[in-house]
Design a protein around this motif. Sequence first.
Motif, mmCIF file in Angstrom:
data_model
loop_
_atom_site.group_PDB
_atom_site.id
_atom_site.type_symbol
_atom_site.label_atom_id
_atom_site.label_comp_id
_atom_site.label_asym_id
_atom_site.label_seq_id
_atom_site.Cartn_x
_atom_site.Cartn_y
_atom_site.Cartn_z
ATOM 1 N N LYS A 257 2.203 -1.910 6.643
ATOM 2 C CA LYS A 257 2.617 -0.924 5.707
ATOM 3 C C LYS A 257 1.849 0.191 4.976
ATOM 4 O O LYS A 257 2.541 0.975 4.863
ATOM 5 C CB LYS A 257 3.586 -1.920 5.045
ATOM 6 C CG LYS A 257 4.808 -2.961 5.556
ATOM 7 C CD LYS A 257 5.899 -3.869 4.953
ATOM 8 C CE LYS A 257 6.729 -4.529 4.799
ATOM 9 N NZ LYS A 257 7.065 -4.666 4.813
ATOM 10 N N CYS A 258 1.203 -0.636 4.470
ATOM 11 C CA CYS A 258 -0.135 0.399 3.659
ATOM 12 C C CYS A 258 -0.642 1.633 4.381
ATOM 13 O O CYS A 258 -0.044 2.752 3.790
ATOM 14 C CB CYS A 258 -1.280 -0.957 2.726
ATOM 15 S SG CYS A 258 -0.390 -1.866 1.723
ATOM 16 N N ASP B 281 3.830 0.491 -4.777
ATOM 17 C CA ASP B 281 3.294 -0.434 -5.086
ATOM 18 C C ASP B 281 2.703 -1.298 -4.222
ATOM 19 O O ASP B 281 1.341 -2.489 -4.066
ATOM 20 C CB ASP B 281 4.760 -1.491 -3.637
ATOM 21 C CG ASP B 281 5.779 -1.214 -3.763
ATOM 22 O OD1 ASP B 281 6.450 -1.449 -4.514
ATOM 23 O OD2 ASP B 281 6.623 -0.765 -2.857
ATOM 24 N N LEU C 16 -0.614 -3.208 -5.578
ATOM 25 C CA LEU C 16 -1.595 -4.709 -5.379
ATOM 26 C C LEU C 16 -3.326 -3.963 -4.833
ATOM 27 O O LEU C 16 -3.464 -4.660 -5.156
ATOM 28 C CB LEU C 16 -1.562 -3.891 -3.205
ATOM 29 C CG LEU C 16 -1.801 -4.895 -1.977
ATOM 30 C CD1 LEU C 16 -1.614 -6.784 -2.244
ATOM 31 C CD2 LEU C 16 -1.890 -4.371 -1.173
ATOM 32 N N GLU D 119 0.906 -7.710 8.898
ATOM 33 C CA GLU D 119 2.299 -6.951 8.372
ATOM 34 C C GLU D 119 1.889 -5.924 6.954
ATOM 35 O O GLU D 119 2.110 -4.509 6.967
ATOM 36 C CB GLU D 119 3.172 -7.647 8.018
ATOM 37 C CG GLU D 119 4.576 -6.992 7.668
ATOM 38 C CD GLU D 119 5.517 -8.007 7.606
ATOM 39 O OE1 GLU D 119 6.817 -6.791 7.294
ATOM 40 O OE2 GLU D 119 5.607 -8.740 7.676
ATOM 41 N N ASP D 120 1.106 -6.298 6.433
ATOM 42 C CA ASP D 120 1.034 -5.584 4.759
ATOM 43 C C ASP D 120 0.275 -4.357 4.660
ATOM 44 O O ASP D 120 0.457 -3.436 4.676
ATOM 45 C CB ASP D 120 0.746 -6.235 3.305
ATOM 46 C CG ASP D 120 1.517 -7.261 2.832
ATOM 47 O OD1 ASP D 120 2.674 -7.074 3.178
ATOM 48 O OD2 ASP D 120 0.873 -8.407 2.081
ATOM 49 N N TYR D 121 -0.530 -4.627 5.964
ATOM 50 C CA TYR D 121 -2.103 -3.798 6.030
ATOM 51 C C TYR D 121 -1.126 -2.785 6.766
ATOM 52 O O TYR D 121 -1.450 -1.295 6.172
ATOM 53 C CB TYR D 121 -3.290 -3.842 6.341
ATOM 54 C CG TYR D 121 -3.907 -3.268 7.532
ATOM 55 C CD1 TYR D 121 -4.983 -2.617 6.618
ATOM 56 C CD2 TYR D 121 -4.453 -3.097 8.733
ATOM 57 C CE1 TYR D 121 -6.057 -1.738 7.365
ATOM 58 C CE2 TYR D 121 -4.958 -2.032 9.316
ATOM 59 C CZ TYR D 121 -6.033 -1.392 8.514
ATOM 60 O OH TYR D 121 -6.302 -0.240 8.874
ATOM 61 N N GLN E 157 6.507 -7.140 -1.870
ATOM 62 C CA GLN E 157 6.646 -7.099 -1.217
ATOM 63 C C GLN E 157 6.766 -4.907 -1.315
ATOM 64 O O GLN E 157 6.650 -4.404 -2.425
ATOM 65 C CB GLN E 157 8.108 -6.649 -0.689
ATOM 66 C CG GLN E 157 9.109 -7.672 -0.259
ATOM 67 C CD GLN E 157 8.793 -7.509 1.502
ATOM 68 O OE1 GLN E 157 7.759 -8.564 1.840
ATOM 69 N NE2 GLN E 157 9.799 -7.082 1.996
ATOM 70 N N ILE E 158 5.919 -4.709 0.478
ATOM 71 C CA ILE E 158 5.700 -3.493 0.150
ATOM 72 C C ILE E 158 6.147 -2.065 1.002
ATOM 73 O O ILE E 158 6.485 -1.837 1.526
ATOM 74 C CB ILE E 158 3.811 -3.012 0.550
ATOM 75 C CG1 ILE E 158 3.167 -4.089 -0.022
ATOM 76 C CG2 ILE E 158 3.585 -1.681 0.442
ATOM 77 C CD1 ILE E 158 1.869 -4.716 0.865
ATOM 78 N N ILE F 254 -4.769 -9.974 2.686
ATOM 79 C CA ILE F 254 -4.121 -9.144 2.848
ATOM 80 C C ILE F 254 -3.015 -9.849 4.417
ATOM 81 O O ILE F 254 -4.325 -9.710 5.440
ATOM 82 C CB ILE F 254 -3.370 -7.606 2.589
ATOM 83 C CG1 ILE F 254 -4.408 -6.752 3.247
ATOM 84 C CG2 ILE F 254 -3.906 -7.652 0.617
ATOM 85 C CD1 ILE F 254 -3.955 -5.279 3.353
ATOM 86 N N TYR G 281 -7.993 -5.928 3.956
ATOM 87 C CA TYR G 281 -7.784 -6.890 5.320
ATOM 88 C C TYR G 281 -8.536 -7.560 6.378
ATOM 89 O O TYR G 281 -8.815 -8.629 6.801
ATOM 90 C CB TYR G 281 -6.674 -5.545 5.754
ATOM 91 C CG TYR G 281 -6.559 -5.697 7.640
ATOM 92 C CD1 TYR G 281 -5.347 -7.603 8.081
ATOM 93 C CD2 TYR G 281 -7.447 -5.703 8.597
ATOM 94 C CE1 TYR G 281 -4.990 -7.606 9.013
ATOM 95 C CE2 TYR G 281 -6.773 -6.404 9.757
ATOM 96 C CZ TYR G 281 -5.938 -7.116 9.933
ATOM 97 O OH TYR G 281 -5.809 -7.585 11.726
#
Length: 66
Positions: free
Chosen positions: A56-57, A12, A16, A52-54, A6-7, A49, A44
């Motif tokens: 969030k980051c 976090d 990653l 969603e993670d992209y 989770q980020i 990744i 990405y």
Amino acid sequence: MIVIQQINTFYDVQQLLKKFGFIVYFKDKADMYEMMEQEIQSLYNIGLISNEDYLKCRIIINQRKK
């Protein structure tokens, strides 16, 4: 696509990047954030990744810039 964790925090995001071999540290914080954004974009683009993670980051890094 690899699911890492989770980020939720800037730490976090750093962890990653570290898992993929990127340790980003610059004396100038603006340069550091720019490099982190570029590395996240690269991860990405090659599918390592999720979207969603992209996102969030990117949000976390942009909040840190302010």
